[in-house]
Design a protein around this motif. Structure first.
Motif, PDB file in Angstrom:
ATOM      1  N   ARG A  62       0.830  -1.209   0.000  1.00  0.00           N
ATOM      2  CA  ARG A  62       0.000   0.000   0.000  1.00  0.00           C
ATOM      3  C   ARG A  62       0.863   1.259   0.000  1.00  0.00           C
ATOM      4  O   ARG A  62       0.563   2.233  -0.709  1.00  0.00           O
ATOM      5  N   ALA A  63       1.934   1.253   0.795  1.00  0.00           N
ATOM      6  CA  ALA A  63       2.810   2.427   0.857  1.00  0.00           C
ATOM      7  C   ALA A  63       3.500   2.675  -0.479  1.00  0.00           C
ATOM      8  O   ALA A  63       3.635   3.824  -0.920  1.00  0.00           O
ATOM      9  N   ILE A  64       3.924   1.608  -1.133  1.00  0.00           N
ATOM     10  CA  ILE A  64       4.575   1.760  -2.439  1.00  0.00           C
ATOM     11  C   ILE A  64       3.592   2.318  -3.460  1.00  0.00           C
ATOM     12  O   ILE A  64       3.917   3.244  -4.220  1.00  0.00           O
ATOM     13  N   ARG A  65       2.374   1.797  -3.479  1.00  0.00           N
ATOM     14  CA  ARG A  65       1.382   2.281  -4.449  1.00  0.00           C
ATOM     15  C   ARG A  65       1.032   3.741  -4.195  1.00  0.00           C
ATOM     16  O   ARG A  65       0.891   4.523  -5.137  1.00  0.00           O
ATOM     17  N   SER A  66       0.883   4.119  -2.933  1.00  0.00           N
ATOM     18  CA  SER A  66       0.463   5.485  -2.619  1.00  0.00           C
ATOM     19  C   SER A  66       1.594   6.491  -2.786  1.00  0.00           C
ATOM     20  O   SER A  66       1.345   7.703  -2.795  1.00  0.00           O
ATOM     21  N   SER A  67       2.839   6.009  -2.943  1.00  0.00           N
ATOM     22  CA  SER A  67       3.978   6.925  -3.062  1.00  0.00           C
ATOM     23  C   SER A  67       3.991   7.678  -4.381  1.00  0.00           C
ATOM     24  O   SER A  67       4.584   8.762  -4.479  1.00  0.00           O
ATOM     25  N   GLY A  68       3.369   7.099  -5.398  1.00  0.00           N
ATOM     26  CA  GLY A  68       3.397   7.709  -6.727  1.00  0.00           C
ATOM     27  C   GLY A  68       4.694   7.460  -7.475  1.00  0.00           C
ATOM     28  O   GLY A  68       4.850   7.907  -8.615  1.00  0.00           O
ATOM     29  N   ILE A  69       5.624   6.742  -6.857  1.00  0.00           N
ATOM     30  CA  ILE A  69       6.901   6.424  -7.507  1.00  0.00           C
ATOM     31  C   ILE A  69       6.689   5.230  -8.430  1.00  0.00           C
ATOM     32  O   ILE A  69       6.078   4.235  -8.033  1.00  0.00           O
ATOM     33  N   PRO A  70       7.165   5.286  -9.654  1.00  0.00           N
ATOM     34  CA  PRO A  70       6.987   4.145 -10.557  1.00  0.00           C
ATOM     35  C   PRO A  70       7.541   2.865  -9.945  1.00  0.00           C
ATOM     36  O   PRO A  70       8.619   2.868  -9.340  1.00  0.00           O
ATOM     37  N   ARG A  71       6.802   1.785 -10.101  1.00  0.00           N
ATOM     38  CA  ARG A  71       7.206   0.509  -9.498  1.00  0.00           C
ATOM     39  C   ARG A  71       8.605   0.103  -9.942  1.00  0.00           C
ATOM     40  O   ARG A  71       9.398  -0.434  -9.133  1.00  0.00           O
ATOM     41  N   GLU A  72       8.964   0.390 -11.190  1.00  0.00           N
ATOM     42  CA  GLU A  72      10.270  -0.037 -11.694  1.00  0.00           C
ATOM     43  C   GLU A  72      11.416   0.743 -11.053  1.00  0.00           C
ATOM     44  O   GLU A  72      12.587   0.337 -11.166  1.00  0.00           O
ATOM     45  N   PRO A  87       8.018 -22.669  -2.533  1.00  0.00           N
ATOM     46  CA  PRO A  87       8.373 -21.269  -2.760  1.00  0.00           C
ATOM     47  C   PRO A  87       7.586 -20.613  -3.882  1.00  0.00           C
ATOM     48  O   PRO A  87       7.309 -19.405  -3.814  1.00  0.00           O
ATOM     49  N   LEU A  88       7.230 -21.367  -4.923  1.00  0.00           N
ATOM     50  CA  LEU A  88       6.476 -20.799  -6.033  1.00  0.00           C
ATOM     51  C   LEU A  88       5.078 -20.384  -5.585  1.00  0.00           C
ATOM     52  O   LEU A  88       4.623 -19.265  -5.858  1.00  0.00           O
ATOM     53  N   VAL A  89       4.390 -21.275  -4.892  1.00  0.00           N
ATOM     54  CA  VAL A  89       3.043 -20.982  -4.397  1.00  0.00           C
ATOM     55  C   VAL A  89       3.070 -19.795  -3.442  1.00  0.00           C
ATOM     56  O   VAL A  89       2.226 -18.893  -3.502  1.00  0.00           O
ATOM     57  N   GLU A  90       4.069 -19.773  -2.554  1.00  0.00           N
ATOM     58  CA  GLU A  90       4.151 -18.690  -1.569  1.00  0.00           C
ATOM     59  C   GLU A  90       4.524 -17.367  -2.222  1.00  0.00           C
ATOM     60  O   GLU A  90       4.101 -16.299  -1.763  1.00  0.00           O
ATOM     61  N   ALA A  91       5.299 -17.420  -3.293  1.00  0.00           N
ATOM     62  CA  ALA A  91       5.615 -16.192  -4.027  1.00  0.00           C
ATOM     63  C   ALA A  91       4.354 -15.596  -4.633  1.00  0.00           C
ATOM     64  O   ALA A  91       4.146 -14.365  -4.599  1.00  0.00           O
ATOM     65  N   GLU A  92       3.508 -16.446  -5.180  1.00  0.00           N
ATOM     66  CA  GLU A  92       2.243 -15.960  -5.748  1.00  0.00           C
ATOM     67  C   GLU A  92       1.392 -15.282  -4.690  1.00  0.00           C
ATOM     68  O   GLU A  92       0.790 -14.229  -4.929  1.00  0.00           O
ATOM     69  N   LYS A  93       1.373 -15.848  -3.483  1.00  0.00           N
ATOM     70  CA  LYS A  93       0.616 -15.243  -2.378  1.00  0.00           C
ATOM     71  C   LYS A  93       1.225 -13.897  -1.978  1.00  0.00           C
ATOM     72  O   LYS A  93       0.500 -12.926  -1.711  1.00  0.00           O
ATOM     73  N   LEU A  95       2.892 -11.842  -3.881  1.00  0.00           N
ATOM     74  CA  LEU A  95       2.601 -10.836  -4.903  1.00  0.00           C
ATOM     75  C   LEU A  95       1.171 -10.314  -4.775  1.00  0.00           C
ATOM     76  O   LEU A  95       0.920  -9.124  -5.002  1.00  0.00           O
ATOM     77  N   ARG A  96       0.249 -11.187  -4.383  1.00  0.00           N
ATOM     78  CA  ARG A  96      -1.125 -10.721  -4.166  1.00  0.00           C
ATOM     79  C   ARG A  96      -1.182  -9.760  -2.977  1.00  0.00           C
ATOM     80  O   ARG A  96      -1.849  -8.726  -3.038  1.00  0.00           O
ATOM     81  N   ARG A  97      -0.474 -10.097  -1.893  1.00  0.00           N
ATOM     82  CA  ARG A  97      -0.467  -9.209  -0.724  1.00  0.00           C
ATOM     83  C   ARG A  97       0.220  -7.882  -1.044  1.00  0.00           C
ATOM     84  O   ARG A  97      -0.239  -6.814  -0.624  1.00  0.00           O
ATOM     85  N   LEU A  98       1.314  -7.947  -1.772  1.00  0.00           N
ATOM     86  CA  LEU A  98       2.054  -6.745  -2.139  1.00  0.00           C
ATOM     87  C   LEU A  98       1.378  -5.968  -3.268  1.00  0.00           C
ATOM     88  O   LEU A  98       1.730  -4.818  -3.519  1.00  0.00           O
ATOM     89  N   ASP A  99       0.443  -6.627  -3.932  1.00  0.00           N
ATOM     90  CA  ASP A  99      -0.273  -6.041  -5.079  1.00  0.00           C
ATOM     91  C   ASP A  99       0.721  -5.567  -6.135  1.00  0.00           C
ATOM     92  O   ASP A  99       0.676  -4.418  -6.596  1.00  0.00           O
ATOM     93  N   THR A 100       1.604  -6.461  -6.520  1.00  0.00           N
ATOM     94  CA  THR A 100       2.594  -6.166  -7.556  1.00  0.00           C
ATOM     95  C   THR A 100       2.761  -7.396  -8.431  1.00  0.00           C
ATOM     96  O   THR A 100       2.417  -8.513  -8.026  1.00  0.00           O
TER      97      THR A 100
END
Length: 275
Positions: A62-72, A87-93, A95-100
Motif C-alpha cells: 500500500r505504501a509503495i502504491r500510494s507513493s506515486g513512484i513508478p514501481r520499476e 516457494p512458487l506458491v508462496e511467491a504468488e501469495k 505478490l497478491r499481498r504486495l499487489d505487484t
C-alpha cells in the motif's frame, strides 16, 4: 530526494541493488509499516525489504502504491518462509499481498531443512517471472557452497547478520568469491550498539550519529545495508551516509569490536532458531 539512491551493487543477473534500504522486520502491519515505508521513499530510499514471516507485506504494498513512484524505480525484496512447502506458491501469495506483478528479489529466509531443498521452487518462481532475482538469507559459507553445487540459477544475494560486533568477514569473502552480494541486516544490532563508547567516540569525532557510523562502516565493507527505523528523523539520518567516509583508524577501531572471530558462519549454533 538526493543522489544517494544511485549507489548500487550489480547482481549476478545484471540488475542493480541499492546499497542502502529500509528493513521492516518487527514493524507491525498497518499504519506503522505504511508510514515507515512512505517516509523512507520520501527521503530517497529505493530499496524496501520485507518477508512473508513479517506479516506486513500488504502494508508495504500500500505504501509503495500510494507513493506515486513508478514501481520499476523501487527495488522490492520479500522472503520465502521455509516452514512452508512451496516457494512458487508462496511467491504468488506474496505478490497478491504486495499487489505487484513481481519482486526484485526473493530470498529463502533461512536454511531450515537444509540449504538446497527449496531452491528448485525458488528457480521456478524466477522462471515464472515472479522474481527478477533469487537468493538466500542466514546461509553460512558451507551452506552456500552446497547450494552452488546444485543450483541452475546462481543466488544473487545472501542477507546476513552483520555489524562491527558481528563482523562475518570470512562469510562476506565467501559470498564475494561466489559472485553473491552480501547484504547486512541488523547493522545497528537492533539498536543495542548505538551506545557503545567506541562507536560514540567515532560519531563525535566525525560529527555523525552512531547509527550513521555503523551504517557507513558496513557500506565501506562493500555490503548492501537495510537498517530499520519507524521515526522520520532517524530514517532520514540513516540515509545521509554518502557524504562522508570513515578513515582507516576508525574502520580499524570498529573492526576490533568483533565477537565472532570474523566467522564464515551466518549464525552461532545456539542462535539458529530453526534447528
Amino acid at each position: 530526494m538526493t543522489d544517494n539512491a544511485q549507489a548500487t551493487r550489480t547482481l549476478s543477473n545484471g540488475e542493480t541493488i541499492p546499497v542502502l534500504g529500509l528493513g521492516v522486520w518487527q514493524v507491525p502491519d498497518g499504519k506503522q509499516t505504511e508510514q515507515s515505508v512512505s517516509m523512507a521513499l520520501e527521503a530517497g530510499y529505493r530499496l524496501i525489504d520485507t518477508a512473508q514471516a513479517y506479516g506486513n507485506e500488504a502494508s508495504v504494498g500500500r505504501a509503495i502504491r500510494s507513493s506515486g513512484i513508478p514501481r520499476e524505480d523501487i527495488f522490492l525484496t520479500t522472503k520465502f518462509y521455509p516452514g512452508s512447502r512451496d516457494p512458487l506458491v508462496e511467491a504468488e501469495k506474496s505478490l497478491r499481498r504486495l499487489d505487484t506483478e513481481y519482486v526484485d528479489l526473493y530470498l529463502i529466509h533461512w536454511p531450515q531443512g537444509g540449504p538446497t531443498w527449496a531452491w528448485p521452487g525458488m528457480e521456478k518462481a524466477s522462471e515464472a517471472g515472479l522474481a527478477k532475482a533469487i537468493g538466500i538469507s542466514n546461509f553460512g559459507a558451507d551452506e552456500l557452497q552446497e547450494l552452488l553445487k546444485v543450483s541452475q540459477i546462481q543466488p544473487a544475494v545472501n542477507q546476513i547478520l552483520f555489524n562491527p560486533f558481528d563482523y562475518r568477514r570470512a562469510l562476506v569473502e565467501a559470498c564475494e568469491q561466489a559472485g553473491v552480494v552480501a547484504q547486512a541486516y541488523s547493522p545497528l544490532g537492533t539498536g543495542q550498539h548505538l551506545n557503545n563508547p567506541v562507536v560514540g567516540r567515532i560519531a563525535e569525532a566525525t560529527g555523525r550519529t552512531p547509527a550513521q557510523v555503523l551504517i557507513r562502516w558496513a557500506i565501506q565493507k562493500g555490503l548492501s545495508v537495510i537498517p530499520k527505523s519507524t521515526h522520520r528523523e532517524r530514517i532520514e539520518q540513516n540515509y545521509a551516509v554518502f557524504d562522508f567516509t570513515l578513515d582507516d583508524e576508525a574502520v580499524t577501531a570498529l573492526d576490533a569490536l568483533d565477537t565472532t572471530t570474523q566467522t564464515p558462519d551466518a549464525l552461532a549454533p545456539s542462535d539458529k532458531w530453526w534447528s
